[in-house]
Structure formats: C-alpha cells, structure tokens
Design an enzyme around this catalytic site. Structure first.
Site, PDB file in Angstrom:
ATOM      1  CB  ALA A 178       1.138  -1.028  -0.306  1.00 38.49           C
ATOM      2  CE  LYS A 187      -1.049   9.637  -5.636  1.00 44.59           C
ATOM      3  NZ  LYS A 187      -0.672   8.846  -4.456  1.00 44.59           N
TER       4      LYS A 187
END
Length: 326
Positions: free
Chosen positions: A118, A169
C-alpha cells in the site's frame, strides 16, 4: 464513500481527520488522499445505493459488516475483494469471495490481488495487479475502474486461483521471515520462495482443480509472493519471532509492530495444516508443515531448513550437518 472504523488518534476522531485534512494519519501517514474520498463511520450509510463495493478489511470482521450492508446497495451492485485470507469449515477451504457472495444475497464478487504494498502505491510507484472475475462484464468494469499507467490491471477468469494465491503467499512469507531471523541470506530465502510457490500451486490446484497454471505467473502469483517475502507484515513479524528466541508470541508481535493491523499468515498456516493433516497429506508439504510447527508447536526455526533441504531429492539418503544455519 469510504467506511472507516472510528478510532481516536491523539484525542481526535480518525474520520474527522480524514475528512478535514485528507490524510489517514494512523494507517497511511504522510499521504494526501483525494478530496472526493469521504470517511463515513456507519457502514450501512457508506454503502447505501452503491454500484460497486470494494472490500479491504481483515476477514475476521466480514460477517458483521455484510449483515449491515445487505439490501442497501443499488440493484445489480457488484463487489471486489482485496481481502488476503481464507475461511474454513467442515468441508475445507472457503474463499472470501464465496463468503461475501453468500452473505450479500448472491452478489457477483470478483477479487483483486497482486504485488501491491500500500505504501508504495500511495507514493505513486509503478506496480501491477490481477483481477479475477467470474462474469466478463464485471472484469471489464473493474479494469476500467482500477487501471492506470502506474497501476496496471490484468484480468483473468479465475477467481479461486487469484484469491488463493493471495492467501497462501502469506504462509510462505512466514518462512521467508524465519530465514531473515536466522540470517541465512538470500540464497536460502530464494529456495524457500521457490518451494513455497510449488506447495502453493499443489495445494490450490488439488482443492480447486479448475485453476489455471498461467494464474501463478500473474501479479497475484509469483510477483506477490516475491514482494511479500521481502516486505510486508508477515515477513516482518516472522523475523522478529525468531529474534525474540521464544520470548514473544505472534500475538505479542502483532500488537507491538503492526499499529492495529492484523496478520493473515499465521491463521492461514494453522488452517492449512489442519486440512492437510485431516487429508493425510502433511508429508507432501514439508514447508507448510514446518512453518506451522515453528509458529505454534515450539519447533526450532532451524528445523525449517532441515524439513525442506531434501525437497525433490532423488538421493537414497539425504544427510544434513548438525547445524544448518551457518
């Protein structure tokens, strides 16, 4: 509108700060938000009449949120989930997109996953992402909404593959963090990433047989895995877990290091382990098995290397030196 869970920051309401200063000072400090983003603290009001819902919250809170949204959106509203996690029930793995669709009365739900830290996106760094869709029209709409020269959007008709990559992941990132905590270096971390990708692919395609090989080479697959194993909160906390030498739990580190954000790798690792155990497949996933035992059973971090060192070996005997961390 953007729904914001109300918090106080230095005596001021977070929503008030966002709406007057156009900055999320707690979770994205130093970044100016567009003035057309309005923080709303009532989720029903925030979603009233919406044509598109974007979900980007910890998956633990989705059930309560959906009950407040259902029935208040525009007819034909679609949703897209950026939530990195999965749920589990007695039948096995449940995708967040499926959970959302059920809780929202059958709404069409796509997913967006990729190598998308982000902070870097907010600074304007170039990146790619992947939208997984069921209905072609939803994929077209979402690509039009999100695609930008600095945020390129690929679309694939493979919701389970895109979404499951985004969840698993984070488990591999714990292994990468263990490597960093042991100061093993990039060669060892590269091996963990490769083995992790293989175990991700095996698990996802065994539980969702329609998932395409090509999906693992989209941003949601190998790119997101690499980024998460070198940055991100799961790797960070796993490294700190090793360096704490058993004196801190992951819950302690989440509170200490994440400023109110949540880990996704640890709960996912726990649930994946229980599924593999129930199916009798633990031996087929030495990395996932080892990560769980280190995180929850007190196994030494060094045991991860011992567990995966013979992965794919054709040797009759695979012996390791007593120390595998040097």
């Amino acid at each position: 509108n953007m729904w914001v869970y109300e918090e106080e920051v230095e005596g001021r309401k977070l929503s008030e700060i966002i709406n007057t200063e156009h900055e999320n000072v707690k979770y994205l400090p130093g970044i100016t938000l567009p003035e057309n983003i309005v923080a709303v603290t009532n989720v029903t009001e925030a979603c009233k009449g919406a044509d598109v819902l974007i979900f980007c919250i910890p998956h633990q809170f989705l059930g309560n949120i959906c009950s407040q949204i259902r029935g208040h959106t525009a007819p034909g509203c679609i949703a897209v989930s950026l939530v990195k996690g999965v749920e589990f029930d007695d039948s096995g793995i449940v995708l967040i997109s499926s959970l959302l669709s059920k809780e929202l009365g059958g709404m069409d739900v796509s997913v967006l996953m990729g190598a998308n830290l982000a902070w870097e996106i907010a600074k304007g760094s170039f990146c790619e992402t992947t939208v997984g869709y069921k209905k072609a029209e939803s994929g077209r709409i979402l690509r039009e909404i999100f695609d930008d020269p600095l945020f390129r959007v690929g679309v694939v008709q493979d919701v389970p593959g895109v979404e499951a990559c985004g969840a698993l992941k984070n488990v591999v990132a714990l292994g990468a963090g263990f490597c960093d905590g042991l100061d093993l270096g990039d060669n060892s971390k590269g091996a963990i990433i490769r083995i992790g990708l293989m175990e991700m692919k095996k698990f996802i395609q065994s539980h969702f047989p329609g998932v395409k090989d090509a999906t693992f080479f989209e941003s949601c697959g190998v790119a997101d895995l690499i980024v998460t194993c070198y940055g991100g909160r799961n790797r960070k906390c796993a490294e700190a877990f090793v360096r704490a030498n058993g004196e801190k739990t992951f819950e302690d580190l989440e509170t200490e290091l994440l400023n109110g954000q949540k880990l996704q790798g640890t709960p996912t690792a726990k649930e994946i382990f229980h599924i593999l155990d129930a199916e009798g497949d633990l031996d087929e996933y030495p990395l996932f098995n080892s990560i769980y035992r280190i995180a929850f059973c007190g196994a030494p971090p060094e045991s991860m290397i011992a567990a995966v060192a013979c992965y794919g070996s054709t040797a009759d005997v695979c012996e390791l030196p007593e120390s595998v961390s040097g």
